[in-house]
Write a protein that holds these residues in place. Structure first.
Motif, PDB file in Angstrom:
ATOM      1  N   VAL A 256       0.868  -1.194   0.000  1.00 15.24           N
ATOM      2  CA  VAL A 256       0.000   0.000   0.000  1.00 15.24           C
ATOM      3  C   VAL A 256       0.897   1.234   0.000  1.00 15.24           C
ATOM      4  O   VAL A 256       1.665   1.453   0.928  1.00 15.24           O
ATOM      5  N   ASP A 257       0.785   2.006  -1.082  1.00 18.39           N
ATOM      6  CA  ASP A 257       1.705   3.149  -1.251  1.00 18.39           C
ATOM      7  C   ASP A 257       1.013   4.486  -1.037  1.00 18.39           C
ATOM      8  O   ASP A 257       1.476   5.519  -1.533  1.00 18.39           O
ATOM      9  N   GLY A 258      -0.110   4.458  -0.326  1.00 15.90           N
ATOM     10  CA  GLY A 258      -0.792   5.710  -0.051  1.00 15.90           C
ATOM     11  C   GLY A 258      -2.282   5.564  -0.210  1.00 15.90           C
ATOM     12  O   GLY A 258      -2.805   4.443  -0.252  1.00 15.90           O
ATOM     13  N   GLY A 259      -2.979   6.698  -0.301  1.00 19.76           N
ATOM     14  CA  GLY A 259      -4.432   6.628  -0.321  1.00 19.76           C
ATOM     15  C   GLY A 259      -5.073   7.652  -1.218  1.00 19.76           C
ATOM     16  O   GLY A 259      -4.505   8.707  -1.515  1.00 19.76           O
ATOM     17  N   LEU A 260      -6.275   7.298  -1.666  1.00 17.68           N
ATOM     18  CA  LEU A 260      -7.149   8.247  -2.341  1.00 17.68           C
ATOM     19  C   LEU A 260      -8.270   8.522  -1.339  1.00 17.68           C
ATOM     20  O   LEU A 260      -9.009   7.615  -0.952  1.00 17.68           O
ATOM     21  N   ILE A 261      -8.335   9.770  -0.920  1.00 15.46           N
ATOM     22  CA  ILE A 261      -9.165  10.100   0.238  1.00 15.46           C
ATOM     23  C   ILE A 261     -10.342  10.959  -0.190  1.00 15.46           C
ATOM     24  O   ILE A 261     -10.147  11.992  -0.844  1.00 15.46           O
ATOM     25  N   GLY A 262     -11.559  10.568   0.193  1.00 15.33           N
ATOM     26  CA  GLY A 262     -12.738  11.363  -0.124  1.00 15.33           C
ATOM     27  C   GLY A 262     -13.110  12.266   1.045  1.00 15.33           C
ATOM     28  O   GLY A 262     -12.523  13.329   1.248  1.00 15.33           O
ATOM     29  N   GLY A 263     -14.063  11.815   1.847  1.00 14.43           N
ATOM     30  CA  GLY A 263     -14.600  12.625   2.947  1.00 14.43           C
ATOM     31  C   GLY A 263     -13.553  13.280   3.830  1.00 14.43           C
ATOM     32  O   GLY A 263     -13.625  14.485   4.126  1.00 14.43           O
ATOM     33  N   ALA A 264     -12.548  12.517   4.229  1.00 16.99           N
ATOM     34  CA  ALA A 264     -11.556  13.043   5.172  1.00 16.99           C
ATOM     35  C   ALA A 264     -10.611  14.060   4.530  1.00 16.99           C
ATOM     36  O   ALA A 264      -9.855  14.739   5.232  1.00 16.99           O
ATOM     37  N   ALA A 265     -10.682  14.203   3.205  1.00 15.11           N
ATOM     38  CA  ALA A 265      -9.827  15.196   2.538  1.00 15.11           C
ATOM     39  C   ALA A 265     -10.474  16.577   2.541  1.00 15.11           C
ATOM     40  O   ALA A 265      -9.852  17.564   2.143  1.00 15.11           O
ATOM     41  N   LEU A 266     -11.731  16.645   3.006  1.00 13.59           N
ATOM     42  CA  LEU A 266     -12.440  17.932   3.005  1.00 13.59           C
ATOM     43  C   LEU A 266     -12.133  18.733   4.252  1.00 13.59           C
ATOM     44  O   LEU A 266     -12.580  19.871   4.406  1.00 13.59           O
ATOM     45  N   ASP A 267     -11.391  18.139   5.157  1.00 12.17           N
ATOM     46  CA  ASP A 267     -10.988  18.828   6.379  1.00 12.17           C
ATOM     47  C   ASP A 267      -9.461  18.849   6.414  1.00 12.17           C
ATOM     48  O   ASP A 267      -8.821  17.791   6.360  1.00 12.17           O
ATOM     49  N   ALA A 268      -8.893  20.059   6.467  1.00 11.60           N
ATOM     50  CA  ALA A 268      -7.441  20.193   6.336  1.00 11.60           C
ATOM     51  C   ALA A 268      -6.698  19.390   7.403  1.00 11.60           C
ATOM     52  O   ALA A 268      -5.703  18.713   7.106  1.00 11.60           O
ATOM     53  N   LYS A 269      -7.202  19.442   8.648  1.00 14.14           N
ATOM     54  CA  LYS A 269      -6.487  18.751   9.729  1.00 14.14           C
ATOM     55  C   LYS A 269      -6.508  17.244   9.530  1.00 14.14           C
ATOM     56  O   LYS A 269      -5.488  16.570   9.717  1.00 14.14           O
ATOM     57  N   SER A 270      -7.665  16.707   9.144  1.00  9.94           N
ATOM     58  CA  SER A 270      -7.673  15.248   8.997  1.00  9.94           C
ATOM     59  C   SER A 270      -6.890  14.811   7.757  1.00  9.94           C
ATOM     60  O   SER A 270      -6.210  13.779   7.793  1.00  9.94           O
ATOM     61  N   PHE A 271      -6.943  15.615   6.695  1.00 10.26           N
ATOM     62  CA  PHE A 271      -6.150  15.250   5.502  1.00 10.26           C
ATOM     63  C   PHE A 271      -4.661  15.253   5.849  1.00 10.26           C
ATOM     64  O   PHE A 271      -3.918  14.329   5.489  1.00 10.26           O
ATOM     65  N   MET A 272      -4.225  16.285   6.565  1.00  7.37           N
ATOM     66  CA  MET A 272      -2.805  16.357   6.942  1.00  7.37           C
ATOM     67  C   MET A 272      -2.427  15.230   7.900  1.00  7.37           C
ATOM     68  O   MET A 272      -1.331  14.677   7.820  1.00  7.37           O
TER      69      MET A 272
END
Ligand code: PGA
Length: 249
Positions: A227-243
């Motif tokens: 697993v080399d990372g992620g494609l993030i939906g919902g959690a990418a809409l919040d800067a803190k959770s995306f980071m």
């Protein structure tokens, strides 16, 4: 060496004002990271996003594009139009495009070809429905999605391809694949690529997992070998959770 990548798929969320706010929060919070970071705002906000992120390492990605060069395709956007606003990568084959907009393997193959012809990177998404998994058809389904849209490509194109395994039953549902389920499928995909091409291509291609990735589960999922990372939906809409997800590597 393959790259770690975290990409945020904003889907049909965030108007212009919200796009500006979220981008400035991301710039503010971003520390040095070993991962490549990408965000995919809606078409109308791509120009603004690429202007705001020009001096940063965050890449702007499109959520879709048409396969034709130009012409009578009302409502569509071409690869060249994306490139003209600073967008050099595109998400293709997302399950929402497959399901709600009838995009099939044939259309996706054309889109992949066009994007690569325009020297864009492609994040190619695929994944099984819940029924496929319950009937233990998930490997077969994923295999045909990948083969039909990608295995005609010459070896040289694979440096521009990023794979994203997104089991449909895990998207937006809060039900994540277990790290073991993700690893099992990613290893299977890497084996398919090795068998059709060679191990140098299969070891170099980044395979992202997508489907309810959150700060709470990212570390365990990203910790898996394939697993080399992620494609993030919902959690990418919040800067803190995306980071927080980006910092889970
Ligand atoms: P989710 O979406 O993180 O909200 O499940 C992932 C995706 O659709 O790419």
């Amino acid at each position: 060496m393959r790259k770690n990548i975290v990409a945020g798929n904003w889907k049909m969320n965030n108007d212009l004002a919200a796009t500006k706010t979220l981008i400035s929060e991301l710039i503010e919070l971003k520390k040095t990271s070993n991962s490549e970071i990408m965000i995919a705002p809606t078409f109308v906000n791509l120009l603004e996003a690429s202007k705001l992120l020009k001096e940063t390492s965050i890449q702007v990605v499109s959520q879709n594009m048409h396969y034709a060069e130009s012409g009578a395709f009302t409502g569509e956007i071409s690869a060249k139009m994306l490139k003209a606003v600073g967008v050099n990568a595109v998400i293709l084959g997302h399950s929402e495009r497959r399901e709600y907009f009838n995009e099939d393997d044939l259309i996706l193959k054309e889109k992949v070809d066009k994007a690569l012809q325009e020297s864009m990177d492609v994040i190619f998404c695929f994944g099984e429905q819940l029924d496929d998994r319950n009937s233990e058809n998930h490997f077969k389904v994923v295999e045909s999605q990948i083969k039909n849209a990608l295995f005609h490509l010459p070896s040289s194109s694979w440096k521009s391809v990023i794979l994203a395994y997104e089991p449909v039953w895990a998207i937006g549902t809060g039900q994540t694949a277990s790290p073991e389920q993700a690893q099992e499928m990613h290893a299977y995909i890497r084996k398919l690529v090795a068998e059709h091409y060679n191990t140098s291509i299969s070891e170099d291609v980044s395979i992202l997992y997508g489907g309810s990735v959150k700060p709470e589960n990212a570390k365990e999922i990203f910790g898996k070998l394939d697993v080399d990372g992620g494609l993030i939906g919902g959690a990418a809409l919040d800067a803190k959770s995306f980071m927080a997800i980006i910092n889970s590597f």
